[in-house]
Design a protein around this motif. Structure first.
Motif, short mmCIF file in Angstrom:
data_model
loop_
_atom_site.label_atom_id
_atom_site.label_comp_id
_atom_site.label_asym_id
_atom_site.label_seq_id
_atom_site.Cartn_x
_atom_site.Cartn_y
_atom_site.Cartn_z
N LEU A 190 0.82 -1.29 -0.13
CA LEU A 190 0.11 -0.21 -0.17
C LEU A 190 1.05 1.33 0.00
O LEU A 190 1.73 1.40 0.92
CB LEU A 190 -0.78 -0.10 1.13
N LEU A 191 0.85 1.97 -0.95
CA LEU A 191 1.50 3.21 -1.01
C LEU A 191 0.59 4.27 -0.77
O LEU A 191 -0.23 4.63 -1.18
CB LEU A 191 1.99 3.51 -2.59
N VAL A 192 0.90 5.19 0.46
CA VAL A 192 0.06 6.34 0.83
C VAL A 192 0.90 7.42 0.72
O VAL A 192 1.97 7.99 1.00
CB VAL A 192 0.17 5.88 2.36
N ASP A 193 -0.19 8.45 -0.05
CA ASP A 193 0.39 9.65 -0.26
C ASP A 193 -0.24 10.66 0.97
O ASP A 193 -1.53 11.06 0.83
CB ASP A 193 -0.46 10.12 -1.56
N ALA A 194 0.57 10.97 1.80
CA ALA A 194 0.34 11.84 2.79
C ALA A 194 0.76 13.36 2.85
O ALA A 194 0.80 14.16 3.57
CB ALA A 194 0.80 11.47 4.16
N ASP A 195 1.27 13.55 1.58
CA ASP A 195 1.97 14.71 1.21
C ASP A 195 0.79 15.54 0.68
O ASP A 195 0.05 15.36 -0.54
CB ASP A 195 2.95 14.48 0.00
N PRO A 196 0.50 16.80 0.82
CA PRO A 196 -0.73 17.80 0.46
C PRO A 196 -0.32 18.14 -1.01
O PRO A 196 -1.26 18.38 -1.66
CB PRO A 196 -0.63 19.06 1.35
N GLN A 197 1.14 18.01 -1.49
CA GLN A 197 1.30 18.29 -2.93
C GLN A 197 0.78 17.25 -3.66
O GLN A 197 0.36 17.51 -5.20
CB GLN A 197 2.95 18.38 -3.01
N GLY A 198 0.62 16.08 -3.39
CA GLY A 198 -0.17 15.04 -3.94
C GLY A 198 0.60 14.36 -5.17
O GLY A 198 -0.20 13.73 -6.36
N THR A 199 1.67 14.36 -5.16
CA THR A 199 2.59 13.84 -6.34
C THR A 199 2.59 12.24 -6.52
O THR A 199 2.18 11.93 -7.68
CB THR A 199 4.11 13.99 -6.01
N VAL A 200 2.38 11.64 -5.43
CA VAL A 200 2.07 10.22 -5.74
C VAL A 200 0.54 9.87 -6.22
O VAL A 200 0.56 8.94 -7.17
CB VAL A 200 2.34 9.43 -4.32
#
Length: 234
Positions: free
Chosen positions: A52-62
């Protein structure tokens, strides 16, 4: 929908917490390449594990990378640092084996709690003075969370003295991967196509090899950390 293919074998990943291991890719220095590292580790790991790859960065790159992706692995979700506990709990319930978290680039609300939830923190560092100097605040946060940290030199120029100097500067702060990730166009090209370098039909063999070698080093490093923690708890 076809399964993800890769041209190189992946090493084993040690089991932890009833089969689940969580890894945060975190740096307080913007532009460190943490999203690229998170994506490539998750893709390599997904060859033999439920990831599971979690995008917790507000920039939303993932999340942007995964939005038009047609391959089923790794699974990608958006999350806020404050609700990561629910995400990890759900991942464990759904029998995921590895959770890779792309963290916010700065200490936002919930970052400290996020770091306390994961098993290990990976910090990519470019071999420049500003990037190396910025690791001190990153290490302080990770240490306060009581979690192990390791470094990988990222976007490294070939055969540069700066890489050796960076490794020497980082070594007192924590383990530094002997594998560096090069400053290669192959990474950007793969991400543009919603892929990782190991998934490209005509990918850069050097880029694929260094991601694999870094993955194998992490495998051994995590096992060493697990062994040390068990001995300490005994």
């Amino acid at each position: 929908m076809t399964t993800t293919q890769s041209r190189l074998p992946a090493g084993p990943f040690p089991r932890h917490r009833a089969g689940l291991r969580s890894v945060a890719v975190f740096s307080q220095k913007g532009g460190s390449g943490k999203s690229t590292v998170a994506i490539h580790l998750a893709v390599m790991a997904s060859r033999g594990h439920r990831v599971l790859l979690v995008d917790a960065d507000p920039q939303g790159t993932v999340a942007a990378w995964g939005a038009s992706r047609t391959r089923p692995a790794p699974m990608i979700v958006r999350a806020d640092p404050t609700n990561l506990v629910e995400v990890i709990t759900s991942a464990q319930r759904e029998n995921f084996e590895i959770v890779v978290v792309d963290c916010p680039p700065h200490a936002v609300a919930g970052t400290a709690a996020l770091l306390r939830l994961v098993d290990h923190v990976i910090t990519p560092v470019q071999p420049t003075m500003p990037d190396i100097a910025a690791t001190k605040s990153t290490v302080a946060m990770v240490t306060a969370a009581g979690k192990p940290i390791s470094f990988v030199i990222n976007r490294a120029p070939p055969r540069a003295a700066e890489v050796v100097q960076a490794r020497e500067a980082l070594s007192p702060l924590g383990p530094v991967s002997p594998i560096t990730l090069g400053d290669r166009r192959a990474y950007a090209r793969a991400l543009t196509d919603n892929l990782a370098v190991s998934e490209c039909a005509r990918g850069d063999d050097k880029a694929v090899a260094e991601v694999l070698r870094y993955w194998i080093w992490l495998d051994g490093h995590f096992l060493e950390v697990d062994t040390w923690q068990r001995r300490r708890a005994a």
